[in-house]
Every structure is written in structure tokens, then in C-alpha cells.
Design a protein around this motif. Structure first.
Motif, PDB file in Angstrom:
ATOM      1  N   ASP A   5       0.822  -1.210   0.000  1.00  0.00           N
ATOM      2  CA  ASP A   5       0.000   0.000   0.000  1.00  0.00           C
ATOM      3  C   ASP A   5       0.858   1.263   0.000  1.00  0.00           C
ATOM      4  O   ASP A   5       0.323   2.363   0.049  1.00  0.00           O
ATOM      5  CB  ASP A   5      -0.938   0.014   1.214  1.00  0.00           C
ATOM      6  CG  ASP A   5      -0.178   0.014   2.539  1.00  0.00           C
ATOM      7  OD1 ASP A   5       1.009  -0.382   2.538  1.00  0.00           O
ATOM      8  OD2 ASP A   5      -0.763   0.407   3.562  1.00  0.00           O
ATOM      9  N   ARG A   6       2.157   1.103  -0.048  1.00  0.00           N
ATOM     10  CA  ARG A   6       3.044   2.264  -0.032  1.00  0.00           C
ATOM     11  C   ARG A   6       3.180   2.855  -1.430  1.00  0.00           C
ATOM     12  O   ARG A   6       2.948   2.189  -2.439  1.00  0.00           O
ATOM     13  CB  ARG A   6       4.424   1.876   0.499  1.00  0.00           C
ATOM     14  CG  ARG A   6       4.421   1.511   1.978  1.00  0.00           C
ATOM     15  CD  ARG A   6       4.326   2.738   2.861  1.00  0.00           C
ATOM     16  NE  ARG A   6       4.490   2.375   4.257  1.00  0.00           N
ATOM     17  CZ  ARG A   6       3.508   2.348   5.148  1.00  0.00           C
ATOM     18  NH1 ARG A   6       2.280   2.648   4.775  1.00  0.00           N
ATOM     19  NH2 ARG A   6       3.747   2.029   6.399  1.00  0.00           N
ATOM     20  N   TRP A   7       3.626   4.117  -1.472  1.00  0.00           N
ATOM     21  CA  TRP A   7       3.895   4.793  -2.734  1.00  0.00           C
ATOM     22  C   TRP A   7       5.299   5.384  -2.636  1.00  0.00           C
ATOM     23  O   TRP A   7       5.873   5.463  -1.554  1.00  0.00           O
ATOM     24  CB  TRP A   7       2.869   5.904  -3.003  1.00  0.00           C
ATOM     25  CG  TRP A   7       2.484   6.655  -1.761  1.00  0.00           C
ATOM     26  CD1 TRP A   7       1.412   6.416  -0.954  1.00  0.00           C
ATOM     27  CD2 TRP A   7       3.192   7.752  -1.155  1.00  0.00           C
ATOM     28  NE1 TRP A   7       1.406   7.277   0.111  1.00  0.00           N
ATOM     29  CE2 TRP A   7       2.475   8.114   0.017  1.00  0.00           C
ATOM     30  CE3 TRP A   7       4.348   8.461  -1.487  1.00  0.00           C
ATOM     31  CZ2 TRP A   7       2.890   9.147   0.856  1.00  0.00           C
ATOM     32  CZ3 TRP A   7       4.755   9.491  -0.650  1.00  0.00           C
ATOM     33  CH2 TRP A   7       4.024   9.820   0.506  1.00  0.00           C
ATOM     34  N   SER A  38       2.193  10.582  -4.090  1.00  0.00           N
ATOM     35  CA  SER A  38       1.531  10.538  -2.794  1.00  0.00           C
ATOM     36  C   SER A  38       0.055  10.928  -2.942  1.00  0.00           C
ATOM     37  O   SER A  38      -0.342  11.497  -3.967  1.00  0.00           O
ATOM     38  CB  SER A  38       2.221  11.493  -1.815  1.00  0.00           C
ATOM     39  OG  SER A  38       1.752  12.825  -1.989  1.00  0.00           O
ATOM     40  N   PRO A  39      -0.749  10.686  -1.919  1.00  0.00           N
ATOM     41  CA  PRO A  39      -2.149  11.132  -1.952  1.00  0.00           C
ATOM     42  C   PRO A  39      -2.318  12.583  -1.521  1.00  0.00           C
ATOM     43  O   PRO A  39      -3.456  13.065  -1.406  1.00  0.00           O
ATOM     44  CB  PRO A  39      -2.827  10.178  -0.963  1.00  0.00           C
ATOM     45  CG  PRO A  39      -1.757   9.857   0.033  1.00  0.00           C
ATOM     46  CD  PRO A  39      -0.468   9.815  -0.754  1.00  0.00           C
ATOM     47  N   ASP A  40      -1.213  13.286  -1.298  1.00  0.00           N
ATOM     48  CA  ASP A  40      -1.255  14.632  -0.725  1.00  0.00           C
ATOM     49  C   ASP A  40      -0.961  15.697  -1.774  1.00  0.00           C
ATOM     50  O   ASP A  40      -0.176  15.478  -2.700  1.00  0.00           O
ATOM     51  CB  ASP A  40      -0.227  14.751   0.404  1.00  0.00           C
ATOM     52  CG  ASP A  40      -0.387  13.658   1.440  1.00  0.00           C
ATOM     53  OD1 ASP A  40      -1.540  13.318   1.772  1.00  0.00           O
ATOM     54  OD2 ASP A  40       0.644  13.132   1.906  1.00  0.00           O
ATOM     55  N   HIS A 165       5.122   8.600   3.653  1.00  0.00           N
ATOM     56  CA  HIS A 165       3.878   8.593   4.436  1.00  0.00           C
ATOM     57  C   HIS A 165       4.018   9.302   5.775  1.00  0.00           C
ATOM     58  O   HIS A 165       3.021   9.625   6.403  1.00  0.00           O
ATOM     59  CB  HIS A 165       3.401   7.153   4.653  1.00  0.00           C
ATOM     60  CG  HIS A 165       4.335   6.317   5.486  1.00  0.00           C
ATOM     61  ND1 HIS A 165       5.527   5.823   4.998  1.00  0.00           N
ATOM     62  CD2 HIS A 165       4.248   5.890   6.767  1.00  0.00           C
ATOM     63  CE1 HIS A 165       6.132   5.129   5.953  1.00  0.00           C
ATOM     64  NE2 HIS A 165       5.393   5.155   7.028  1.00  0.00           N
ATOM     65  N   ARG A 166       5.249   9.577   6.175  1.00  0.00           N
ATOM     66  CA  ARG A 166       5.480  10.334   7.416  1.00  0.00           C
ATOM     67  C   ARG A 166       5.730  11.813   7.158  1.00  0.00           C
ATOM     68  O   ARG A 166       5.936  12.573   8.098  1.00  0.00           O
ATOM     69  CB  ARG A 166       6.665   9.732   8.177  1.00  0.00           C
ATOM     70  CG  ARG A 166       6.411   8.332   8.704  1.00  0.00           C
ATOM     71  CD  ARG A 166       7.597   7.812   9.485  1.00  0.00           C
ATOM     72  NE  ARG A 166       8.766   7.636   8.617  1.00  0.00           N
ATOM     73  CZ  ARG A 166       9.991   7.378   9.065  1.00  0.00           C
ATOM     74  NH1 ARG A 166      10.207   7.290  10.367  1.00  0.00           N
ATOM     75  NH2 ARG A 166      10.995   7.226   8.219  1.00  0.00           N
ATOM     76  N   GLY A 167       5.755  12.224   5.883  1.00  0.00           N
ATOM     77  CA  GLY A 167       5.961  13.631   5.567  1.00  0.00           C
ATOM     78  C   GLY A 167       7.348  13.880   5.000  1.00  0.00           C
ATOM     79  O   GLY A 167       8.028  12.961   4.530  1.00  0.00           O
ATOM     80  N   TRP A 168       7.783  15.138   5.071  1.00  0.00           N
ATOM     81  CA  TRP A 168       9.085  15.527   4.535  1.00  0.00           C
ATOM     82  C   TRP A 168      10.219  15.096   5.471  1.00  0.00           C
ATOM     83  O   TRP A 168      10.118  15.238   6.693  1.00  0.00           O
ATOM     84  CB  TRP A 168       9.157  17.042   4.355  1.00  0.00           C
ATOM     85  CG  TRP A 168       8.384  17.533   3.174  1.00  0.00           C
ATOM     86  CD1 TRP A 168       7.166  18.151   3.183  1.00  0.00           C
ATOM     87  CD2 TRP A 168       8.771  17.420   1.803  1.00  0.00           C
ATOM     88  NE1 TRP A 168       6.768  18.433   1.903  1.00  0.00           N
ATOM     89  CE2 TRP A 168       7.731  18.001   1.031  1.00  0.00           C
ATOM     90  CE3 TRP A 168       9.885  16.902   1.149  1.00  0.00           C
ATOM     91  CZ2 TRP A 168       7.779  18.069  -0.355  1.00  0.00           C
ATOM     92  CZ3 TRP A 168       9.937  16.960  -0.232  1.00  0.00           C
ATOM     93  CH2 TRP A 168       8.894  17.536  -0.974  1.00  0.00           C
ATOM     94  N   HIS A 169      11.301  14.626   4.871  1.00  0.00           N
ATOM     95  CA  HIS A 169      12.505  14.272   5.622  1.00  0.00           C
ATOM     96  C   HIS A 169      13.590  15.303   5.284  1.00  0.00           C
ATOM     97  O   HIS A 169      14.600  14.983   4.650  1.00  0.00           O
ATOM     98  CB  HIS A 169      12.957  12.859   5.271  1.00  0.00           C
ATOM     99  CG  HIS A 169      11.993  11.804   5.718  1.00  0.00           C
ATOM    100  ND1 HIS A 169      12.205  11.021   6.835  1.00  0.00           N
ATOM    101  CD2 HIS A 169      10.792  11.427   5.221  1.00  0.00           C
ATOM    102  CE1 HIS A 169      11.180  10.195   7.000  1.00  0.00           C
ATOM    103  NE2 HIS A 169      10.312  10.425   6.031  1.00  0.00           N
ATOM    104  N   ALA A 170      13.344  16.518   5.711  1.00  0.00           N
ATOM    105  CA  ALA A 170      14.234  17.640   5.372  1.00  0.00           C
ATOM    106  C   ALA A 170      15.008  18.057   6.615  1.00  0.00           C
ATOM    107  O   ALA A 170      14.880  19.170   7.119  1.00  0.00           O
ATOM    108  CB  ALA A 170      13.419  18.810   4.823  1.00  0.00           C
ATOM    109  N   TYR A 171      15.833  17.147   7.083  1.00  0.00           N
ATOM    110  CA  TYR A 171      16.559  17.387   8.327  1.00  0.00           C
ATOM    111  C   TYR A 171      17.807  18.227   8.084  1.00  0.00           C
ATOM    112  O   TYR A 171      18.512  18.014   7.101  1.00  0.00           O
ATOM    113  CB  TYR A 171      16.982  16.064   8.959  1.00  0.00           C
ATOM    114  CG  TYR A 171      15.872  15.058   9.092  1.00  0.00           C
ATOM    115  CD1 TYR A 171      14.745  15.343   9.853  1.00  0.00           C
ATOM    116  CD2 TYR A 171      15.937  13.827   8.438  1.00  0.00           C
ATOM    117  CE1 TYR A 171      13.718  14.424   9.971  1.00  0.00           C
ATOM    118  CE2 TYR A 171      14.915  12.902   8.548  1.00  0.00           C
ATOM    119  CZ  TYR A 171      13.804  13.204   9.322  1.00  0.00           C
ATOM    120  OH  TYR A 171      12.782  12.304   9.429  1.00  0.00           O
TER     121      TYR A 171
END
Length: 211
Positions: A5-7, A38-40, A165-171
Motif C-alpha cells: 500500500d506504499r507509494w 503521494s495522496p497529498d 507517508h510520514r511527511g518531509w525528511h528535510a533534516y
């Protein structure tokens, strides 16, 4: 399979970059096609500008000088770099399909507010210029390392951050590992002919470079 179910987002970079071995600086132009699987709806994107960590008072520098157990390979070495020795990476004049975007620099991260939201399942093209400076060797990235390699170019380009699915990984970059968006890279590199370039990928002009 629980992963079905991942994208996964997708990128296609087309970059032309010129490295000046006298100044240790590089300039270039890039086209980035970004597909939002993504669905967003995405109204902003983020880039990593990793080379900005290698300049005095960066988050990596301050952390390396202030925590109790700093990486001994870094320590205060970044703080001691002169202006012509630091790392630098900038995105200039980014446009989304011809319309200027708003750029918000944040050290080793760049926030880009899109003029046109990117809807689910759609692609967009970002066009921008870039410029940077290769730092004196601190860790894996830099120039003139102990093994005699003139330039170690890792994570050197403006690299789109991962969105999952957890959002942006902009660390902010203060050391350790990397991950990025899956995709394709078409890179044209211009450098003095006295250099031999080692890279992954498929060489497109062996008859011009001699091997």
C-alpha cells in the motif's frame, strides 16, 4: 506483503555543471521533473544543501564543538576554514514551469514555496541555476584527500528531500547518513581534461574522453 500500500515519489534530474579547478567552485543549470505519487497536495518542497555544513558557525560546526562526544574527525576543523576553503551550495532563481518560486534558505536545507500546488499523481518541472564551492577535506566530501583524490563529490548537488507517508525528511545536516528520492540522473560535467572522473552510471561520450 505489508508494503504493497506504499507509494514512492520519483525524480528525473537533468544537470549541466562546470567545475573550475582553479577556484574549486562549480556552476550549473538543472531541470528537475518531480512526480508526486503521494495522496497529498504539495504546496512546498525541500532541498538538501549539504555542502553548507562545511562553513564556520553551521549547525554541524557548532554541534561538533559543543557536544560532549563530538566526532573526532570533525572537531573544530570546520571553524578553522578560510573563505576559500569552506563548502557552499546555493540554488538560484528557481522557477516552476516558468513561474518564480519563493526560496527560504535554512542552512543545509532550502524551503521552496511553489507558485502552483503539485496535486496527487501529477508531475511538475523545476528549473534553477546552482553554484557551489568544494570544501577542503573534512570527511568524505572535499578536495585533495589523503588518498590523493582531487575532488570527492558526494551529496554535492541540490538534492530534493524525501517525502513519504510520514511527511518531509528535510533534516538539517549535522553528520551521519543520507537518503533521497528514487529516479534518473542525466549529468553533463565539464572539467579540465587533465582529470579523470570516476562515477556510477553509463558514460555517454567515451570517444570524446578517451575511454
Amino acid at each position: 506483503n505489508a508494503q504493497c500500500d506504499r507509494w514512492q515519489q520519483r525524480v528525473k534530474y537533468t544537470m549541466a555543471v562546470d567545475l573550475d579547478h582553479n577556484s574549486h567552485q562549480f556552476t550549473g543549470a538543472a531541470l528537475l521533473q518531480y512526480t508526486n505519487n503521494s495522496p497529498d497536495t504539495l504546496r512546498e518542497v525541500f532541498f538538501h544543501l549539504y555542502l553548507n555544513a562545511f562553513k564556520p558557525n553551521s549547525e554541524m560546526d557548532v554541534r561538533s564543538r559543543s557536544i560532549e562526544d563530538p566526532d573526532p574527525r570533525v572537531g573544530d576543523r570546520i571553524a578553522a576554514l578560510a573563505p576559500d576553503q569552506v563548502g557552499d551550495l546555493q540554488v538560484l532563481g528557481l522557477k516552476q514551469e516558468g513561474k518564480p518560486a519563493t526560496l527560504v534558505p535554512m542552512g543545509t536545507v532550502l524551503k521552496v514555496i511553489l507558485p502552483k500546488p503539485l496535486l496527487p499523481g501529477r508531475s511538475t518541472v523545476l528549473a534553477y541555476d546552482l553554484k557551489g564551492q568544494v570544501p577542503v577535506q573534512i570527511r568524505r566530501t572535499g578536495r585533495d584527500n589523503a588518498e590523493g583524490v582531487a575532488y570527492s563529490m558526494t551529496q554535492w548537488y541540490p538534492k530534493l528531500a524525501e517525502y513519504d507517508h510520514r511527511g518531509w525528511h528535510a533534516y538539517p545536516y549535522v553528520g551521519r547518513e543520507f537518503h533521497g528520492v528514487w529516479g534518473d540522473f542525466d549529468v553533463t560535467l565539464t572539467v579540465d581534461s587533465s582529470y579523470t572522473v570516476a562515477a556510477t552510471g553509463v558514460l555517454q561520450n567515451p570517444e570524446q574522453v578517451g575511454h
